[in-house]
Motif scaffolding. Structure first.
Motif, mmCIF file in Angstrom:
data_model
loop_
_atom_site.group_PDB
_atom_site.id
_atom_site.type_symbol
_atom_site.label_atom_id
_atom_site.label_comp_id
_atom_site.label_asym_id
_atom_site.label_seq_id
_atom_site.Cartn_x
_atom_site.Cartn_y
_atom_site.Cartn_z
ATOM 1 N N MET A 1 93.382 -2.330 37.564
ATOM 2 C CA MET A 1 94.234 -2.687 36.429
ATOM 3 C C MET A 1 95.683 -2.757 36.903
ATOM 4 S SD MET A 1 93.602 -1.017 32.851
ATOM 5 C CE MET A 1 94.683 -0.577 31.631
ATOM 6 N N ILE A 2 96.332 -3.871 36.653
ATOM 7 C CA ILE A 2 97.715 -4.001 37.102
ATOM 8 C C ILE A 2 98.658 -3.647 35.963
ATOM 9 C CG2 ILE A 2 97.180 -5.756 38.853
ATOM 10 C CD1 ILE A 2 98.524 -7.759 36.810
ATOM 11 N N ASN A 3 99.905 -3.387 36.283
ATOM 12 C CA ASN A 3 100.879 -3.037 35.249
ATOM 13 C C ASN A 3 101.086 -4.194 34.288
ATOM 14 O OD1 ASN A 3 101.257 -0.495 36.219
ATOM 15 N ND2 ASN A 3 102.964 -1.069 37.547
ATOM 16 N N PHE A 4 101.368 -3.870 33.035
ATOM 17 C CA PHE A 4 101.605 -4.919 32.044
ATOM 18 C C PHE A 4 102.595 -4.387 31.025
ATOM 19 C CE2 PHE A 4 97.989 -2.339 30.845
ATOM 20 C CZ PHE A 4 98.270 -1.983 29.537
ATOM 21 N N GLN A 5 103.175 -5.337 30.264
ATOM 22 C CA GLN A 5 104.096 -4.940 29.199
ATOM 23 C C GLN A 5 103.311 -4.762 27.906
ATOM 24 O OE1 GLN A 5 106.887 -8.223 29.356
ATOM 25 N NE2 GLN A 5 108.457 -6.767 30.032
ATOM 26 N N TYR A 6 103.825 -3.898 27.067
ATOM 27 C CA TYR A 6 103.157 -3.655 25.793
ATOM 28 C C TYR A 6 104.213 -3.667 24.696
ATOM 29 C CZ TYR A 6 100.980 -0.875 22.094
ATOM 30 O OH TYR A 6 100.501 -0.421 20.898
ATOM 31 N N VAL A 7 104.024 -4.544 23.712
ATOM 32 C CA VAL A 7 104.958 -4.571 22.578
ATOM 33 C C VAL A 7 104.180 -4.576 21.270
ATOM 34 C CG1 VAL A 7 106.846 -5.747 23.775
ATOM 35 C CG2 VAL A 7 105.071 -7.098 22.641
ATOM 36 N N ARG A 8 104.853 -4.109 20.210
ATOM 37 C CA ARG A 8 104.215 -4.117 18.887
ATOM 38 C C ARG A 8 104.874 -5.168 18.007
ATOM 39 N NH1 ARG A 8 104.336 2.040 18.235
ATOM 40 N NH2 ARG A 8 102.339 2.641 19.137
ATOM 41 N N MET A 38 90.214 -5.622 31.090
ATOM 42 C CA MET A 38 91.374 -5.359 31.938
ATOM 43 C C MET A 38 91.037 -4.331 33.012
ATOM 44 S SD MET A 38 94.321 -5.398 28.991
ATOM 45 C CE MET A 38 95.701 -4.966 30.061
ATOM 46 N N LYS A 39 90.268 -3.316 32.626
ATOM 47 C CA LYS A 39 89.877 -2.286 33.601
ATOM 48 C C LYS A 39 89.039 -2.890 34.720
ATOM 49 C CE LYS A 39 89.547 2.002 30.919
ATOM 50 N NZ LYS A 39 88.540 2.873 30.297
ATOM 51 N N ARG A 40 88.187 -3.839 34.358
ATOM 52 C CA ARG A 40 87.308 -4.422 35.367
ATOM 53 C C ARG A 40 87.991 -5.558 36.145
ATOM 54 N NH1 ARG A 40 81.706 -3.646 34.828
ATOM 55 N NH2 ARG A 40 81.705 -4.687 36.847
ATOM 56 N N GLY A 41 89.228 -5.873 35.766
ATOM 57 C CA GLY A 41 89.934 -6.928 36.485
ATOM 58 C C GLY A 41 89.483 -8.326 36.099
#
Lengths: 327, 736
Positions: A1-8, A38-41
């Motif tokens: 899993m690579i880094n990602f942005q999270y917004v609401r 996402m975990k499994r790519g």
């Protein structure tokens, strides 16, 4: 899993706008499928836009239909009194899906957007045209017990895993979506697509569009509806074959009939020929068997799923028998 | 309001699990849950080919990733002194050979789990791929006699005598590959305290085995290896040995000089910690017209790995279960490009019993006999394999009790003759057996001045409730309340206990606890009897009783143990001793037995099978803890329902890989699959095996069970399904 942005996002407009700007982004609601992917790519969005705060959770009715917000939880919809009373088929289908824990998280919109459970799709070391166009189909010539017998292509034989969508197809629901170019309505049966030569696309949603709600038109199927799901264990398993059957009966005569199957195609599979055949006929074992036979035209199996050619018609007969009160 | 308190009883009476509260409140600490300062996290990179060699490993991007402390592979692994020519098994990071899909080829160690996980995706491995073989069916021609000399062909009387019998049967049965899948993932924390001294927190069913294995592999003095396993969240056999990932974690800790935690993911649970091997079997049974067996033939061909042979007692039950002058068995192995299988609940006996107990049912129908009557006609009073008497055998009584409970004789024996609510109804039965053992074990018992009793041994408890049974043995022996008695386990520094497997813990460890408590009581009595002013002065041990913390000769002549210790001015008195069986045991055949009865519903159109009732009876000697024993029976039956109806590990032979390696696609039974299960115990002490009279319990709960379901499906439908699991498509597709 690579880094990602999270917004609401707090409004539909804001959500759509944020996604339009994000480039590579995705909406997230219950996340019961997306987080796994996402975990499994399998998927790696740069930005997740959390839409759980959007005001799309209600189940409302007017004179002609029931409208379900895209963020209504699968568990809430399945227990909703209005749904149980007027559209029991949908409640039955929802309750047969996943597990109580998952239903408590999963939303109606998310259920529609879930990806196939084909094992080759989930394993990035395997070929899969849906995950990586052009890499081949692992399931053709591989382990395809769970796979499609209708509407397949040489690119993909995956099935859509939802139970809810099978019921909504039979109930001729309408999907309302909004996007950068405004909102539009899509007949439920047209929402998901067949794999054809571009199996990477599961549905006809345009980039940036958000599902807002699903409306079910009024009907008189409530008394004679049944969702049959055949699976490898009693609960928490995807359908080998499922059938949504809804009948409108006048005594023993079928006034109208709706039939759709799950576990057999890349989308919920409407059995229009059988519906036409049954309209105006008597609800009888013979007619049900004939309807099942008609439904199997064009079916094609791939080895491990050969059994579906026999199981599917049996399931159609059983679901119709249950819906009509014959068994 | 209605008073429900009288209905509010637990299913089985008796003391509850001593560790139950810790388990349900989260206080119980499993291997991965020990907090250690400075700990790093390891994530394995697995091979994506089944056979070939590693061409290159590019770990630069991983090494440069934030938080990464080391990337270890065969290119830079610290040398393992124990990986010499005598080492048998997979040598992790030893060379560039790939022997199965999912083999660990590199370990990434980082300062957080997330960073290690991410960096592991950055390790690029290329391979030279060879053609792999993972299909047993396609390679049956390559089946060979195992190297293990105990697995040679067995013949009693005449081989294949069934072929000449008045009534005979020859059929093939299939046990698919099954995976243990305990809820707790395999995990280890490896912590080098010095260059030659290591402490591990590990998921293991055998604390002493793990200690020995690590000390041998790293050539360390045994006392320099400490193994902690306070709680184990299920094992089913998968934690009976030391696996490559444990060695990998030790290497990671060695290389970085910091403690390293390594937890397998669910997919790795399918390739790195064993499984039940795919096994094809042929049964031949022959009988006289009146139902006397004249020939039993059992053949099995199972898979194993190319780098290590695994054998199990698949065909053994057919040698002694029924009285028959002629019996023969053949056991063969096919080497495949797969990881090595291992014992999985009930192990080979569970696999073999499916074939034998289905065949017995089939022949009974051919003979027009009730399957239960057929079994009783061929009841073995003495062991047909060696002529020895059984130390105890109450299988006949078990048949009777189970039959009564399920309503066996109320059914119509004719197949496909019974219906209920539109469903076909079937009843089936089967029996199971497993060796009862008396291994050596050591325990210590200490009585404290405050009257509490502490018993200890280096065992782990993967779920059966070992601590609970040991507390019961000790507290009963001393007549001290269970609340004042404790059992300490899970540390290799304790006196050596047995490995928890093969249904042997209660017999071995229970005997050690029993004998140790007895020795401690004798010592306490000796002190009391030596005191001139004691009411027990010059009394004999045989004449005293231990009750409520007192040693008493009569109601008026007694000494409180607490007073005795205070008077002696000692905080406690302890005894440690080893207990083992004597030669007398060699004169007997020692087995536990079980009987399973099941009622199923089968949908006439769709072939869906639902188990609606189960009665299962155990003849396992004296039951020490009824509640935990019932729990084991229910667990075994649940595993049996999985074996019968849902569980199957599937390979895609084109790639040589598991295709359903997760809990969504590999179906263990869920609650909705499991009906009410009646557990019944014969509960008669075995007079030979050990001082408690307790035989083993865990394996027999599963052994034979799948056959009861298959036989019930036949009774319901008239269809014989000889390949497990019995999924709806098989029932639909089968011929009547």
């Amino acid at each position: 899993m690579i880094n990602f942005q999270y917004v609401r996002a707090s409004t539909v407009k804001e959500a759509i706008g944020t996604l339009a700007k994000a480039g590579d982004g995705q909406f997230i609601a219950g996340g019961t499928n997306l987080v796994d992917l996402m975990k499994r790519g399998v998927t790696a969005p740069q930005k997740l836009i959390d839409i759980n705060n959007l005001p799309l959770k209600d189940v409302k009715s007017d004179k002609t239909s029931i409208t379900i917000g895209a963020l209504a939880l699968n568990s809430d919809v399945s227990e909703n009194e209005l749904i149980i009373k007027q559209q029991p088929l949908l409640s039955m289908a929802l309750k047969s899906g996943a597990s109580p824990q998952l239903r408590n998280m999963a939303t109606v919109g998310g259920n529609m957007m879930q990806r196939t459970r084909c094992p080759y799709f989930y394993d990035t070391a395997m070929p899969c045209n849906k995950r990586k166009p052009g890499s081949g189909c692992g399931a053709i010539g591989g382990y395809n017990r769970m796979h499609a017998i209708f509407g397949t292509s040489n690119q993909c034989i995956a099935v859509h895993p939802s139970d809810m969508c099978v019921a909504l197809t039979a109930l001729e629901a309408t999907v309302t979506v909004s996007g950068p170019k405004g909102s539009r309505k899509i007949p439920f049966g047209d929402f998901h697509k067949l794999p054809g030569q571009n199996p990477e696309k599961d549905n006809i949603l345009q980039k940036g569009e958000l599902i807002e709600s699903v409306s079910i038109p009024e009907n008189d199927f409530a008394k004679n509806s049944y969702y049959l799901k055949l699976r490898d264990r009693a609960s928490y398993a995807f359908a080998l074959v499922s059938v949504a059957a809804a009948l409108s009966l006048d005594g023993q005569t079928i006034k109208a009939c709706r039939l759709a199957m799950g576990g057999v195609a890349h989308k919920p599979w409407r059995l229009s020929e059988a519906e036409k055949f049954l309209a105006g006929k008597k609800a009888s074992a013979e007619n049900f068997e004939q309807a099942a036979k008609l439904s199997m035209a064009g079916a094609k199996s791939f080895g491990y799923n050969d059994f579906k050619l026999k199981m599917a018609p049996a399931a159609i007969v059983e679901a119709l028998s249950k819906a009509s009160g014959l068994s | 309001m209605k008073d429900l308190s009288s209905n509010n009883k637990s299913i089985v009476d008796g003391p509850s699990r001593v560790d139950g509260k810790h388990k349900v409140t989260g206080k119980a600490r499993y291997a991965a849950e020990h907090p250690i300062d400075g700990m790093l996290y390891g994530v394995l990179v697995d091979s994506t080919i089944a056979k070939g060699t590693i061409a290159s490993i590019d770990s630069k991007a991983a090494e440069w990733a934030p938080g990464v402390k080391a990337v270890i592979s065969h290119l830079n692994s610290p040398k393992i002194p124990g990986y010499d020519d005598k080492f048998y098994g997979l040598k992790v990071f030893f060379n560039n050979k790939v022997l199965f899909y999912g083999q660990p080829v590199a370990l990434v160690v980082a300062d957080s789990f997330e960073r290690a996980l991410h960096a592991a995706t950055l390790v690029k491995v290329t391979y030279n791929k060879d053609k792999s073989e993972t299909s047993v069916d396609k390679n049956l021609a390559n089946a060979k006699l195992p190297g293990n000399p105990r697995m040679k062909d067995y013949v009693r009387g005449e081989a294949d005598a069934y072929k000449k019998a008045e009534v005979s049967l020859e059929e093939e049965y299939l046990m698919p590959l099954e995976v243990h899948n305990p809820m707790e993932l395999h995990a280890i924390i490896a912590h080098w305290l010095a260059d030659d001294k290591v402490k591990v927190y590990d998921k293991t069913q055998g604390i002493k085995d793990t200690q020995e294995s690590i000390s041998k592999t790293f050539k360390l003095p045994q006392e320099n290896v400490q193994v902690i396993a306070e709680y184990v969240g299920g094992g089913f056999g998968s934690a009976l040995r030391t696996w490559p990932h444990e060695i990998a974690a030790l290497l990671g800790a060695k290389k970085t000089g910091r403690p390293v935690k390594l937890v397998l993911n669910r997919m790795q649970m399918f390739t790195m910690v064993g499984y039940r091997p795919y096994t094809r079997m042929k049964m031949g049974l022959g009988a006289t017209k009146d139902g006397k067996l004249t020939g039993i033939t059992h053949e099995a061909t199972a898979q194993t790995s190319r780098y290590e042979e695994f054998t199990e007692a698949t065909v053994n039950m057919s040698k002694f279960m029924y009285k028959c002058a002629n019996a023969n068995t053949r056991y063969r192995l096919v080497q495949m490009d797969v990881s090595v299988p291992t014992w999985m609940r009930g192990p080979g006996e569970a696999t073999g019993s499916f074939a034998l107990e289905c065949a017995m049912d089939e022949l009974a129908y051919k003979l027009d006999l009730d399957p239960l009557e057929f079994r009783m006609k061929n009841y073995a009073e003495v062991d047909p394999e060696n002529g020895k008497p059984f130390s105890s055998k109450h299988l006949d009584e078990a048949y009777k009790l189970g039959a009564e409970k399920i309503g066996w004789y109320d059914r119509n024996r004719k197949p496909a003759s019974m219906k209920e609510d539109g469903m076909l109804v079937g009843y089936g039965m089967s029996s199971g057996t497993f060796g009862a053992f008396r291994w050596e074990a050591t325990a210590s018992a200490r009585i404290n001045a405050d009257g509490t009793l502490v018993v200890q041994s280096a065992v782990s408890d993967c779920g059966p409730g070992t601590a609970t049974s040991m507390v019961q043995i000790a507290s009963e022996s001393f007549g001290i309340d269970a609340s004042k008695t404790s059992f300490i386990l899970g540390d290799s520094a304790l006196p050596p206990g047995p490995t928890q497997g093969g249904s042997g813990t209660t017999s071995a460890l229970g005997s050690a606890v029993f004998d140790t408590c007895l020795a401690l009581k004798k010592q306490l009595h000796e002190i009391a009897a030596a005191e001139q002013d004691s009411p027990l002065y010059q009394s004999k041990f045989e004449d005293v009783k231990f009750e409520d913390g007192d040693i008493l000769l009569s109601r008026s002549k007694k000494v409180a143990i607490t007073d005795l210790l205070k008077k002696k001015n000692v905080p406690s008195i302890a005894v440690t001793l080893e207990s083992k069986g004597n030669e007398e045991l060699q004169k007997y055949s020692m087995y536990s037995f079980s009987v399973h009865f099941a009622k199923v519903h089968v949908h006439p159109l769709t072939g869906v099978v639902r188990v609606v009732q189960v009665a299962t009876v155990a003849d396992s000697g004296k039951i020490i803890s009824e509640k935990t024993a019932a729990g084991q029976m229910i667990g075994g039956v649940t595993g049996g329902i999985g074996m019968a109806l849902t569980e199957e590990g599937v390979f895609d032979d084109r790639f040589g890989k598991f295709i359903n390696n997760n809990l969504a696609d590999y179906h263990v039974p869920v609650h909705a699959d499991v009906p009410h299960i009646d557990t019944i115990f014969i509960n008669k002490p075995d007079p030979i095996i050990n001082p408690m009279g307790a035989k083993g319990m865990g394996e027999i709960a599963l052994i034979g069970f799948a056959a009861a379901i298959a036989n019930a499906v036949y009774h319901a439908t008239g269809k014989r399904i000889r390949e497990l699991p019995i999924t709806p498509d098989k029932v639909m597709g089968a011929e009547v």
